[in-house]
Design a protein around this motif. Structure first.
Motif, PDB file in Angstrom:
ATOM      1  N   SER A  78       0.828  -1.206   0.000  1.00  0.00           N
ATOM      2  CA  SER A  78       0.000   0.000   0.000  1.00  0.00           C
ATOM      3  C   SER A  78       0.863   1.257   0.000  1.00  0.00           C
ATOM      4  O   SER A  78       1.910   1.316   0.666  1.00  0.00           O
ATOM      5  CB  SER A  78      -0.922   0.007   1.220  1.00  0.00           C
ATOM      6  OG  SER A  78      -1.573   1.257   1.348  1.00  0.00           O
ATOM      7  N   ALA A  79       0.421   2.253  -0.738  1.00  0.00           N
ATOM      8  CA  ALA A  79       1.144   3.523  -0.806  1.00  0.00           C
ATOM      9  C   ALA A  79       1.222   4.209   0.548  1.00  0.00           C
ATOM     10  O   ALA A  79       2.090   5.057   0.770  1.00  0.00           O
ATOM     11  CB  ALA A  79       0.476   4.439  -1.825  1.00  0.00           C
ATOM     12  N   THR A  80       0.340   3.850   1.457  1.00  0.00           N
ATOM     13  CA  THR A  80       0.341   4.466   2.790  1.00  0.00           C
ATOM     14  C   THR A  80       1.348   3.810   3.727  1.00  0.00           C
ATOM     15  O   THR A  80       1.601   4.314   4.819  1.00  0.00           O
ATOM     16  CB  THR A  80      -1.054   4.371   3.426  1.00  0.00           C
ATOM     17  OG1 THR A  80      -1.440   2.993   3.537  1.00  0.00           O
ATOM     18  CG2 THR A  80      -2.084   5.103   2.565  1.00  0.00           C
ATOM     19  N   ASN A  81       1.921   2.677   3.310  1.00  0.00           N
ATOM     20  CA  ASN A  81       2.898   1.983   4.145  1.00  0.00           C
ATOM     21  C   ASN A  81       4.284   2.566   3.910  1.00  0.00           C
ATOM     22  O   ASN A  81       4.838   2.486   2.830  1.00  0.00           O
ATOM     23  CB  ASN A  81       2.901   0.484   3.821  1.00  0.00           C
ATOM     24  CG  ASN A  81       3.993  -0.267   4.570  1.00  0.00           C
ATOM     25  OD1 ASN A  81       4.331   0.086   5.694  1.00  0.00           O
ATOM     26  ND2 ASN A  81       4.548  -1.277   3.929  1.00  0.00           N
ATOM     27  N   THR A  82       4.852   3.149   4.930  1.00  0.00           N
ATOM     28  CA  THR A  82       6.183   3.766   4.812  1.00  0.00           C
ATOM     29  C   THR A  82       7.234   3.052   5.661  1.00  0.00           C
ATOM     30  O   THR A  82       8.384   3.469   5.717  1.00  0.00           O
ATOM     31  CB  THR A  82       6.121   5.240   5.242  1.00  0.00           C
ATOM     32  OG1 THR A  82       5.623   5.322   6.595  1.00  0.00           O
ATOM     33  CG2 THR A  82       5.209   6.038   4.327  1.00  0.00           C
ATOM     34  N   GLU A  83       6.835   1.956   6.301  1.00  0.00           N
ATOM     35  CA  GLU A  83       7.749   1.295   7.232  1.00  0.00           C
ATOM     36  C   GLU A  83       8.603   0.219   6.551  1.00  0.00           C
ATOM     37  O   GLU A  83       9.826   0.244   6.639  1.00  0.00           O
ATOM     38  CB  GLU A  83       6.954   0.667   8.390  1.00  0.00           C
ATOM     39  CG  GLU A  83       6.248   1.706   9.253  1.00  0.00           C
ATOM     40  CD  GLU A  83       5.482   1.074  10.394  1.00  0.00           C
ATOM     41  OE1 GLU A  83       5.531  -0.171  10.521  1.00  0.00           O
ATOM     42  OE2 GLU A  83       4.833   1.803  11.148  1.00  0.00           O
ATOM     43  N   SER A  84       7.970  -0.740   5.891  1.00  0.00           N
ATOM     44  CA  SER A  84       8.713  -1.848   5.280  1.00  0.00           C
ATOM     45  C   SER A  84       8.225  -2.059   3.852  1.00  0.00           C
ATOM     46  O   SER A  84       7.290  -2.806   3.607  1.00  0.00           O
ATOM     47  CB  SER A  84       8.540  -3.135   6.096  1.00  0.00           C
ATOM     48  OG  SER A  84       7.171  -3.426   6.268  1.00  0.00           O
ATOM     49  N   VAL A  85       8.850  -1.375   2.916  1.00  0.00           N
ATOM     50  CA  VAL A  85       8.440  -1.433   1.517  1.00  0.00           C
ATOM     51  C   VAL A  85       9.051  -2.664   0.857  1.00  0.00           C
ATOM     52  O   VAL A  85      10.250  -2.910   0.957  1.00  0.00           O
ATOM     53  CB  VAL A  85       8.889  -0.162   0.765  1.00  0.00           C
ATOM     54  CG1 VAL A  85       8.487  -0.245  -0.701  1.00  0.00           C
ATOM     55  CG2 VAL A  85       8.283   1.067   1.419  1.00  0.00           C
ATOM     56  N   LEU A  86       8.211  -3.451   0.186  1.00  0.00           N
ATOM     57  CA  LEU A  86       8.701  -4.635  -0.522  1.00  0.00           C
ATOM     58  C   LEU A  86       9.455  -4.212  -1.777  1.00  0.00           C
ATOM     59  O   LEU A  86       8.915  -3.480  -2.615  1.00  0.00           O
ATOM     60  CB  LEU A  86       7.533  -5.540  -0.923  1.00  0.00           C
ATOM     61  CG  LEU A  86       6.874  -6.384   0.161  1.00  0.00           C
ATOM     62  CD1 LEU A  86       5.702  -7.158  -0.429  1.00  0.00           C
ATOM     63  CD2 LEU A  86       7.850  -7.327   0.826  1.00  0.00           C
ATOM     64  N   PRO A  87      10.706  -4.656  -1.940  1.00  0.00           N
ATOM     65  CA  PRO A  87      11.455  -4.311  -3.154  1.00  0.00           C
ATOM     66  C   PRO A  87      10.868  -4.991  -4.380  1.00  0.00           C
ATOM     67  O   PRO A  87      10.121  -5.964  -4.273  1.00  0.00           O
ATOM     68  CB  PRO A  87      12.873  -4.819  -2.847  1.00  0.00           C
ATOM     69  CG  PRO A  87      12.692  -5.878  -1.813  1.00  0.00           C
ATOM     70  CD  PRO A  87      11.508  -5.473  -1.006  1.00  0.00           C
ATOM     71  N   TRP A  88      11.250  -4.509  -5.546  1.00  0.00           N
ATOM     72  CA  TRP A  88      10.691  -4.999  -6.792  1.00  0.00           C
ATOM     73  C   TRP A  88      10.973  -6.485  -7.017  1.00  0.00           C
ATOM     74  O   TRP A  88      10.111  -7.241  -7.440  1.00  0.00           O
ATOM     75  CB  TRP A  88      11.237  -4.172  -7.959  1.00  0.00           C
ATOM     76  CG  TRP A  88      10.824  -4.660  -9.310  1.00  0.00           C
ATOM     77  CD1 TRP A  88      11.628  -5.035 -10.338  1.00  0.00           C
ATOM     78  CD2 TRP A  88       9.482  -4.829  -9.796  1.00  0.00           C
ATOM     79  NE1 TRP A  88      10.882  -5.419 -11.426  1.00  0.00           N
ATOM     80  CE2 TRP A  88       9.563  -5.300 -11.119  1.00  0.00           C
ATOM     81  CE3 TRP A  88       8.218  -4.614  -9.243  1.00  0.00           C
ATOM     82  CZ2 TRP A  88       8.438  -5.574 -11.888  1.00  0.00           C
ATOM     83  CZ3 TRP A  88       7.095  -4.892 -10.020  1.00  0.00           C
ATOM     84  CH2 TRP A  88       7.216  -5.364 -11.316  1.00  0.00           C
ATOM     85  N   LYS A  89      12.202  -6.933  -6.745  1.00  0.00           N
ATOM     86  CA  LYS A  89      12.531  -8.347  -6.947  1.00  0.00           C
ATOM     87  C   LYS A  89      11.670  -9.250  -6.072  1.00  0.00           C
ATOM     88  O   LYS A  89      11.274 -10.344  -6.488  1.00  0.00           O
ATOM     89  CB  LYS A  89      14.017  -8.579  -6.673  1.00  0.00           C
ATOM     90  CG  LYS A  89      14.931  -8.046  -7.766  1.00  0.00           C
ATOM     91  CD  LYS A  89      16.379  -8.443  -7.523  1.00  0.00           C
ATOM     92  CE  LYS A  89      17.264  -7.955  -8.663  1.00  0.00           C
ATOM     93  NZ  LYS A  89      18.688  -8.329  -8.452  1.00  0.00           N
ATOM     94  N   CYS A  90      11.375  -8.795  -4.865  1.00  0.00           N
ATOM     95  CA  CYS A  90      10.506  -9.569  -3.968  1.00  0.00           C
ATOM     96  C   CYS A  90       9.089  -9.625  -4.521  1.00  0.00           C
ATOM     97  O   CYS A  90       8.445 -10.677  -4.483  1.00  0.00           O
ATOM     98  CB  CYS A  90      10.523  -8.940  -2.579  1.00  0.00           C
ATOM     99  SG  CYS A  90       9.529  -9.830  -1.370  1.00  0.00           S
TER     100      CYS A  90
END
Length: 293
Positions: free
Chosen positions: A141-153
């Motif tokens: 979610s765009a509102t999540n700023t804590e743990s962003v999933l990288p593209w490869k994941c």
């Protein structure tokens, strides 16, 4: 007096068990073409204690038709899915289908494993293995700023889910259409491995047929247009929903929030790259070559 009340409650539980058990068995036998897969059973009282009497702070997923609770059963962490209780048989039918197909799919590494079920309640409940409490829709979610999933994941998650959907389409004697693929019904374990948690809307295509006709069911933004128009269901309906899920993984936004330009020439790769560049989640890094179609 208390003994009388306890006896009455026990009688009601047995009534629910007989009704749910018979219907579930019919569903299971029909799906397996006569080869049934025994499902273990826990009591309603055991699940009450396991979830601290379905306490609100135990809720992990809140869906339109069910709640998924975190709990502990015999000192083992679990999930308990409790379906909505209403006067219709609609949710009960979804619960039966969820148990049947979920148990058949449990061997797949990208499906939340069904451990037991409970048939003593008005709507059957399902007990799953505990894998972790992260919900894919929340993480991207765009509102999540804590743990962003990288593209490869995110790409690895997409490949895993594609394998699970392919298995659903091909592993059984009749193809099964999921028709409810979405990020909010996918949990991630501690290694970010995705787990499908909901098979309630699944439907099998009759032997020798290319499609099945059924009521139009699904979520706004994920529903394949041809199904919405004709009520015919094919495996392609899942392909459409999966495409929308890919768009979510790419953008970090809900499908209804992503505005796509439709009048771009199909043979103009540069324009398409520009469009995708505007859609891509700004929190992740993607090389331009990866956006080439």
């Amino acid at each position: 007096m208390f003994a009388c009340l306890k006896g009455k409650r026990h009688e009601n539980n047995q009534t629910f068990f007989r009704k749910n058990g018979g219907a579930l068995l019919e569903e299971l036998v029909a799906f397996c073409d006569g080869r049934s897969n025994p499902i273990r059973h826990f009591s309603a009282e055991e699940l009450l204690r396991a979830t601290n009497y379905y306490a609100n702070n135990q809720i992990i997923v809140q869906d339109a038709g069910y709640l998924l609770y975190e709990g502990s059963l015999k000192e083992r962490p679990i999930f308990v899915k409790k379906y909505a209780v209403d006067s219709s048989c609609l949710w009960k039918h979804f619960a039966y289908r969820d148990i049947v197909i979920g148990s058949q799919m449990s061997a797949h590494k990208n499906v939340l494993k069904v451990i037991v079920c409970c048939l003593e309640t008005k709507q059957p409940s399902i007990v799953y293995e505990f894998t972790g409490k992260q919900i894919l829709s929340n993480l991207i979610s765009a509102t999540n700023t804590e743990s962003v999933l990288p593209w490869k994941c995110r790409l690895r998650i997409a490949v895993d889910l594609a394998n699970a959907v392919t298995y659903l389409h091909t592993a059984f004697s009749r193809p099964v259409v999921h028709r409810d693929i979405r990020c909010s019904s996918i949990l991630l374990d501690h290694n970010n491995v995705p787990k499908l948690i909901d098979f309630g809307l699944c439907i099998s295509i009759p032997q020798g047929q290319s499609h099945v006709e059924d009521a139009v069911l699904g979520r706004m933004g994920y529903l394949a247009p041809e199904h919405a128009i004709s009520s015919y269901l094919k495996e392609k309906a899942d392909v459409y929903s999966f495409g929308i899920l890919l768009l979510e993984l790419l953008s970090g936004r809900r499908p209804t929030d992503v505005i796509m330009v439709n009048n771009v020439p199909h043979d103009d790769d540069q324009h398409r790259v520009e469009i995708f560049s505007k859609v891509v989640d700004p929190r992740i890094s993607i090389e331009e070559e990866q956006l080439q179609v």
